[in-house]
Design an enzyme around this catalytic site. Sequence first.
Site, mmCIF file in Angstrom:
data_model
loop_
_atom_site.group_PDB
_atom_site.id
_atom_site.type_symbol
_atom_site.label_atom_id
_atom_site.label_comp_id
_atom_site.label_asym_id
_atom_site.label_seq_id
_atom_site.Cartn_x
_atom_site.Cartn_y
_atom_site.Cartn_z
ATOM 1 N N ASP A 1 0.814 -1.214 0.000
ATOM 2 C CA ASP A 1 0.000 0.000 0.000
ATOM 3 C C ASP A 1 0.849 1.266 0.000
ATOM 4 O O ASP A 1 0.626 2.183 -0.798
ATOM 5 C CB ASP A 1 -0.952 0.003 1.198
ATOM 6 C CG ASP A 1 -2.048 -1.048 1.057
ATOM 7 O OD1 ASP A 1 -2.286 -1.508 -0.074
ATOM 8 O OD2 ASP A 1 -2.650 -1.420 2.082
ATOM 9 N N ASP B 1 -5.809 5.160 13.646
ATOM 10 C CA ASP B 1 -4.476 5.648 13.305
ATOM 11 C C ASP B 1 -4.489 6.937 12.496
ATOM 12 O O ASP B 1 -3.589 7.761 12.617
ATOM 13 C CB ASP B 1 -3.691 4.566 12.568
ATOM 14 C CG ASP B 1 -3.165 3.492 13.513
ATOM 15 O OD1 ASP B 1 -3.035 3.786 14.713
ATOM 16 O OD2 ASP B 1 -2.878 2.370 13.058
ATOM 17 N N SER C 1 -4.951 -8.046 9.129
ATOM 18 C CA SER C 1 -4.256 -6.758 9.159
ATOM 19 C C SER C 1 -3.420 -6.749 10.433
ATOM 20 O O SER C 1 -3.950 -6.920 11.527
ATOM 21 C CB SER C 1 -5.267 -5.610 9.175
ATOM 22 O OG SER C 1 -4.596 -4.380 9.364
#
Length: 397
Positions: free
Chosen positions: A14, A124, A175
């Site tokens: 990513d 986050d 994740s």
Amino acid sequence: MTERVVLAYSGGLDTSVCIGWIAEETGAEVIAVAVDVGQGGEDLDVIRKRALDCGAVEAEVAAAKDEFADEYCLPAIKANALYMDRYPLVSALSRPTIVKHLVAAAKKHGATTVAHGCTGKGNDQVRFEAGISSLAPDLKCIAPVRDYAMTRDKAIAFCEEKNLPIATTKKSPYSIDQNVFGRAVETGFLEDIWNAPIEDVYEYTENPATPREADEVIISFKEGVPVAIDGKPVTVLQAIQQLNERAGAQGIGRIDMVEDRLVGIKSREVYEAPGAIALITAHQELENVTVERELARYKRQVEQRWGELVYDGLWFSPLKRALEGFINEASQQVTGDIRMTLHGGRAVVTGRKSDQSLYDFNLATYDTGDTFDQSLSKGFIELFGMSSKIAAKRDLA
């Protein structure tokens, strides 16, 4: 002059795609910044070269494990910080560490914007952007996944189209975010909160149900700081690392919880934090021995608020800074040794020793030699319960 964007870079798919994606969307040059907080994985030089190969005009890597341990994990240990009484703030602690390096890089390279790879539904994004705005209010923030709809399938297509030097085939069903203080796992089959975690989820800890010999450890603190393990001096980083290994081998620090995210949703998270849980458990017990009652009672309130602020991304806020001043003052006498047995997924305190101890054997004992004057208790109870007694006479009339 071409604008510059500093990107929080992990080396994964990513954020590698983000380099070219940001350049195309904004026309800016991208500077990649990777920060080592003990997450393991690839060598920093490999990550730096990949960022350049993916189109970054410059790439910086920061070895920040000791900084992370001393300036971020240690305050959490002193605060006995457990969000919702369970989570030792693993990811929440690493974000302000990374933010500090991102802002420094932005100032160094004359960047106007900082970018990160967070989605629009997690904590986050708040931790990064609130932290950046606190340290550098003039910097702008962008998040390609959130702001430019950079989905994973689009990222893979972009990667293949541009022939970027990163594998796109292997995708973990989870994740994962990890650092030296712990490991966080979510998504995949864990999103069904009826599903139990399987052993494949875990990496920092062994199965606590496996029969093995117990491990006894003595942790020494000075003013709330872990300074020795079994009598051998350690840095804060070494204390965390050694207890990660020893407590992890006993299956300690596994946490499976549904937590309240800042953005308003509940999320199922699985954490592993063997060293953090062992250190906080030992620190709490030493405080029980050395901290005066009223100070201890009030500190527990402060600890909860401190943990909430850090979880919510307000590490650099005035309130968090002020509460930390209180915590440091309350830690002045937290010096001594705690003996623990690590076994079967639990860290159990079995001994306490401190020159600053407020435990008085002669007051506590029920044997001959007791110095506690029990004759004073009758009057004490009478006065202590008087207001409730008076109210009861009125209310029961």
